[in-house]
Write an enzyme that holds these catalytic residues in place. Structure first.
Site, PDB file in Angstrom:
ATOM      1  NE  ARG A 122     -63.757  68.640  56.508  1.00 48.15           N
ATOM      2  CZ  ARG A 122     -62.864  69.429  55.912  1.00 48.15           C
ATOM      3  NH1 ARG A 122     -61.658  69.565  56.424  1.00 48.15           N
ATOM      4  NH2 ARG A 122     -63.171  70.063  54.784  1.00 48.15           N
ATOM      5  CD  GLU A 137     -65.444  70.155  50.014  1.00 48.60           C
ATOM      6  OE1 GLU A 137     -65.239  69.491  48.970  1.00 48.60           O
ATOM      7  OE2 GLU A 137     -66.610  70.361  50.423  1.00 48.60           O
ATOM      8  NE  ARG A 146     -70.597  66.809  53.717  1.00 51.11           N
ATOM      9  CZ  ARG A 146     -71.309  67.840  54.137  1.00 51.11           C
ATOM     10  NH1 ARG A 146     -72.630  67.837  53.991  1.00 51.11           N
ATOM     11  NH2 ARG A 146     -70.720  68.870  54.722  1.00 51.11           N
ATOM     12  CG  HIS A 147     -66.067  65.161  56.800  1.00 53.40           C
ATOM     13  ND1 HIS A 147     -66.745  65.943  57.703  1.00 53.40           N
ATOM     14  CD2 HIS A 147     -66.014  65.858  55.651  1.00 53.40           C
ATOM     15  CE1 HIS A 147     -67.086  67.083  57.114  1.00 53.40           C
ATOM     16  NE2 HIS A 147     -66.646  67.066  55.868  1.00 53.40           N
ATOM     17  CG  ASN A 182     -69.013  70.347  58.970  1.00 52.07           C
ATOM     18  OD1 ASN A 182     -68.753  69.138  59.058  1.00 52.07           O
ATOM     19  ND2 ASN A 182     -68.843  71.020  57.842  1.00 52.07           N
ATOM     20  CG  HIS A 238     -64.120  66.688  52.016  1.00 54.36           C
ATOM     21  ND1 HIS A 238     -63.841  67.100  53.298  1.00 54.36           N
ATOM     22  CD2 HIS A 238     -63.069  65.925  51.629  1.00 54.36           C
ATOM     23  CE1 HIS A 238     -62.670  66.602  53.666  1.00 54.36           C
ATOM     24  NE2 HIS A 238     -62.176  65.893  52.672  1.00 54.36           N
ATOM     25  CE1 TYR A 266     -71.799  48.395  31.125  1.00 54.88           C
ATOM     26  CE2 TYR A 266     -73.846  48.762  32.299  1.00 54.88           C
ATOM     27  CZ  TYR A 266     -72.479  48.612  32.301  1.00 54.88           C
ATOM     28  OH  TYR A 266     -71.783  48.696  33.473  1.00 54.88           O
TER      29      TYR A 266
END
Lengths: 453, 467
Positions: free
Chosen positions: A290, A310, A240-241, A247, A375, A38
């Site tokens: 955002r 971002e 994400r926002h 966008n 972002h 692990y």
């Protein structure tokens, strides 16, 4: 960073500190079911993500490849000459591959995952390392808590190839006998006898640590990492926002607010989290409007991290891809040629992002249930860490808007659940186009740009 | 219902609150991870480096934005007893002295309480021997009553040479021994240590397994870490495991004078001016003269520091984290142009230069967070030359010289001047070496009028000359 050249001349790493001059051999120590594999896999994943080429070598796997069919614990009896011979050969074969990886294949760290429970075996490894100019760092896991050991066996041993044809009870019984075979000859790392070795002894799954003679930067980072990880069950939520104004117009970067659909996502996210019934959820955002607007809709306290901002697109901030192609066709092509290392003029690269995000990863390891509202590029970097993606894959990981990724550690890896919250949004994912040559036509460059207003 | 977000004009952080909240916000770049106040409690015989660690740790925590203060019980004792006679004061059978010593500890604890509640401190370092179970119980009880977390730092050392070195470096010059000659002082101090040895009970692996602590053996060759509870304790452990006491020097310098420096412009990525190139050459000569074995040289990713390092003719490492502060929309501007285009920004910057973030840029506070890995690696290293930039150098210097956030942005870091820092006793010796190559002055002092409605002339009063 797998896939990058190992020699430092061809590429000037942003990670300026030369992690290691000579390669490092990390050697695990401990009885079976103490978490060595692990730890090996997790550590390897972390080191590769921060840009240190690392590979693990599991001697048990070499044994399985050699012996083909596992019969029973008898193979591991200390008086089984044949078994001992085979096991010694497997260790040698593994060390040989280690040598090749570190000297010829550009590896910087090799994790030698085996029990290594006798001083004699460890001495062999130390001599091997000395002959080849490798530094050695031991990682010993000591645990006597029967509940923890039982849980380990259930989680990772029962599903091992060794026990494919056994029922649970048989498998557990055999494995416990296997552990017994090692116990009599087990020589734990000793404060006095091993005082000149470099090592960390992890006791009771991280309640206590003994650290001896940390020699260099990479060992110091390894110790810090090992001291911050835990195995308490929990989930990490990445999203994400909500959809932003920039966008929808196909523009990158900037600091715009949410569209109505983006706000709707915030509400849906709040409802979703409630259904998850999480105790003590931490919520993190970047310092961009955002993500903060999205978190506000959750009506719970949240923390802002500047490092979750971002990727900085420098001179290309707030441009559409069409405009970038128009004004900076050369840059646009270079980016498609090597999206991980490409740095925007006066901006950042994915490689820079990873470095910037390392404290976030470290704190995520310390925490339990966390929701990270971030972002696209940032989420890709974080996801690549949890899912062990290469530098080549990372910048093209799909992280669509309005979709939550729920990551739950399980066995040696991470289970991912992708939950779309059913709120429409634009697609912001641009695939790598076929033609990445600088001389390509505009049309070829813009082939994969997603639709926008 | 969505609350309207507003952006704080100084730090450029978004929130559903107005300016008034921001005065409580500490560290806008990184979340604060301490909820309850934390007491770091030192444990160890005299001359084991407790005060050294206390001061260093406090300096580091304050620099990264965690308000921390040291409470040295020995100082309380000196204030309470007027003059030190001899080691007899510390004999475990000296009842009168024991009473005084206990009341000093209690007084210190009371001040700890005040610091947490009234001054809103986040971490306290309680610097005393704390070598008995009884004393540690008192502290644990006090912490539990008040809701403080406790983290012990025990220093164990039986290397006689190190102890002798400690005594020489910091005890001989102590107020306790100001009228003694060296030999007397050493003899007395060794007897003092013996007094403590009689009742010293180290943290026990078994009995103290529920406590949170780190045990440091022989100045860091070994550590035992138990039950780290939270982020700040984890950071403290990491820091303590990276510091060392090997003698070395750190050289801080800016790049040689750049073209943009000459025209009074900030930021950008220009090359060296002819004088800057001359400086680079002089720097090479100076460093060679220092005759340092195994010097590491670090630069930023910006042309001007790399050009400077190139002239040295030795290998160097580039750190993006050492890049100059990002002035965002003000990059490549002169102060006159900033006043013309962004008079309000210019005024806000003068009001709080440490926390002020350029639009689409950074603040000094952001810089410190960015530079923390550099400081950590500087602690690990030995002889290093860091070739960097004005704001960056101010941040690094503030760490070594323990300057406040208030002082930091106005530290003087002129071009063509090397600062040689050498750790000594509890602090850092600084030598400022001007390499005799003229350069423009780039230091702008805080003007008298910082109001948003000030006249341009008032704003530009302290702008240094340029072409």
């Amino acid at each position: 960073m797998r896939g990058s050249s190992g020699t430092k001349l061809t590429h000037q790493p942003d990670r300026a500190v030369c992690m290691t001059n000579c390669p490092t051999l990390i050697v695990t120590v401990g009885l079976p079911a103490r978490g060595k594999t692990y730890i090996s896999k997790k550590l390897t994943r972390y080191l590769n993500w921060i840009g240190v080429p690392t590979r693990e070598f599991n001697v048990g796997q070499y044994r399985r490849d050699f012996v083909k069919i596992y019969k029973s614990f008898e193979f591991f009896r200390p008086d089984n000459e044949e078994g001992l011979k085979i096991r010694r050969q497997c260790a040698s074969a593994a060390l040989n591959d280690v040598r090749q990886y570190l000297t010829e294949e550009g590896g910087q760290v090799a994790v030698f995952d085996a029990t290594n429970t006798t001083r004699e075996r460890r001495e062999t490894i130390i001599q091997f390392a000395e002959q080849n100019g490798f530094k050695v760092f031991f990682v010993e896991s000591v645990c006597e808590d029967p509940d923890v050991i039982q849980e380990n066996i259930v989680q990772v041993k029962l599903s091992s190839p060794d026990y494919t044809n056994c029922n649970t009870e048989e498998a557990v019984e055999d494995f416990l006998k296997r552990i017994k075979c090692y116990e009599n000859s087990y020589e734990t790392l000793d404060e006095v006898l091993d005082r000149d070795l470099s090592y960390i002894k992890i006791m009771d799954v991280g309640q206590r640590y003994m650290v001896n003679r940390v020699l260099d930067h990479i060992q110091s980072r390894i110790v810090y990492y090992l001291m911050n990880i835990h195995i308490t069950p929990r989930s990490i939520y990445l999203c994400r926002h909500g959809e932003s104004e920039l966008n929808v117009t196909g523009r990158i970067g900037g600091d715009s607010g949410l569209t109505p659909r983006g706000k709707a996502f915030g509400k849906k996210l709040s409802q979703f989290l409630e259904t998850q019934g999480i105790s003590d959820l931490k919520v993190w955002t970047s310092q961009m409007k955002r993500t903060i607007q999205t978190a506000e809709a959750l009506n719970v306290p949240y923390e802002q991290w500047k490092v979750l901002n971002e990727i900085d697109a420098g001179v290309c901030e707030e441009m559409m891809y069409e405009e970038i192609q128009d004004h900076y066709p050369l840059e646009f092509a270079l980016r498609d040629q090597d999206k991980y290392r490409y740095r925007y003029p006066k901006g950042e690269s994915y490689e820079d992002l990873v470095q910037r995000l390392e404290p976030v990863i470290m704190e995520l390891e310390r925490q339990e249930n966390v929701l990270v509202v971030c972002h696209q590029a940032v989420m890709r970097c974080l996801l690549a860490y949890f899912l062990d993606k290469t530098a080549e894959e990372l910048p093209y990981l799909k992280c669509p808007l309005h979709t939550v990724l729920k990551l739950t550690p399980v066995a040696y890896g991470c289970k991912v659940e992708s939950i779309s919250l059913n709120v429409e949004s634009v697609n912001t994912h641009r695939e790598r186009p076929e033609n990445v040559a600088v001389s390509r036509m505009s049309k070829e460059a813009l082939l994969t740009v997603p639709a926008h207003q | 219902m969505s609350k309207k977000l507003t952006q704080n004009p100084l730090e450029k952080t978004w929130g559903p609150w107005m300016k008034s909240r921001l005065s409580q916000r500490r560290g806008s770049s990184v979340p604060q991870f301490t909820n309850s106040p934390t007491m770091i409690v030192m444990v160890g015989l005299p001359a084991r480096g407790k005060t050294y660690i206390s001061k260093k740790l406090t300096r580091y925590l304050n620099w990264i934005g965690v308000t921390t203060k040291v409470f040295n019980v020995g100082q309380y004792r000196r204030d309470a007893t007027r003059s030190y006679n001899s080691f007899e004061f510390f004999r475990p059978d000296n009842e009168e002295a024991m009473k005084i010593r206990k009341s000093c500890a209690i007084a210190a604890l009371k001040d700890v309480c005040d610091y947490f509640t009234r001054e809103l401190g986040q971490v306290v370092v309680f610097d005393a021997t704390n070598t008995t179970l009884e004393r540690r119980e008192v502290i644990l009880g006090f912490a539990e009553e008040n809701g403080y977390k406790v983290f012990f730092v025990e220093s164990i050392c039986d290397d006689l040479e190190i102890i002798a070195q400690n005594i020489k470096q910091v005890k001989l010059s102590s107020p306790d021994y100001k009228d003694c000659d060296k030999e007397e002082a050493v003899a007395d101090f060794l007897k003092r240590i013996e007094c403590y040895k009689m009742t010293y009970i180290p943290l026990d692996d078994n009995k103290d397994r529920n406590l949170s602590y780190i045990k440091i053996f022989n100045v860091g060759s070994r550590y035992l870490v138990n039950r780290v509870q939270d982020h700040i304790q984890s950071r403290i452990v990491y820091y303590l495991m990276n510091i060392h006491v090997t003698p070395r020097s750190i050289y801080l310098s800016r790049h040689g004078e750049s073209e943009l420096n000459l025209s009074g412009r900030i930021g950008g990525d220009s090359g060296l001016s002819p004088r800057g190139a001359k400086f680079a050459s002089a720097l090479g000569t100076y460093m060679r003269g220092q005759c340092i074995s195994d010097l590491k040289v670090w630069t930023s990713h910006m042309k001007r520091t790399i050009q400077t390092a190139e002239a040295l003719g030795v290998p160097y490492e580039q750190w993006k984290a050492l890049n100059e502060i990002d002035a965002g929309v003000c990059e490549d501007m002169t102060y006159e142009e900033i006043q013309e285009h962004y008079p309000e920004e210019f005024a806000l910057r003068d009001q709080d230069k440490y926390r002020y973030r350029y639009p689409k840029g950074e603040s000094y506070e952001d810089l410190v967070q960015r530079l923390e890995p550099v400081i950590m690696e500087l602690e690990r290293q030995e002889n290093v030359l860091v070739i960097c930039h004005q704001a960056v150098m101010r941040c690094l210097l503030a760490y070594f010289l323990n300057k406040t956030a208030h002082e930091l942005p106005y530290l003087k870091c002129p071009l063509h001047t090397v600062l040689k820092l050498t750790p000594v006793a509890y602090g850092c010796k600084v030598e400022s070496v001007f390499l005799n190559v003229e350069a423009v002055n780039t230091h702008r002092d805080k003007p008298v009028n910082v109001d948003v409605d000030r006249e341009p002339a008032e704003a530009l009063e302290t702008v240094p000359d340029h072409i």
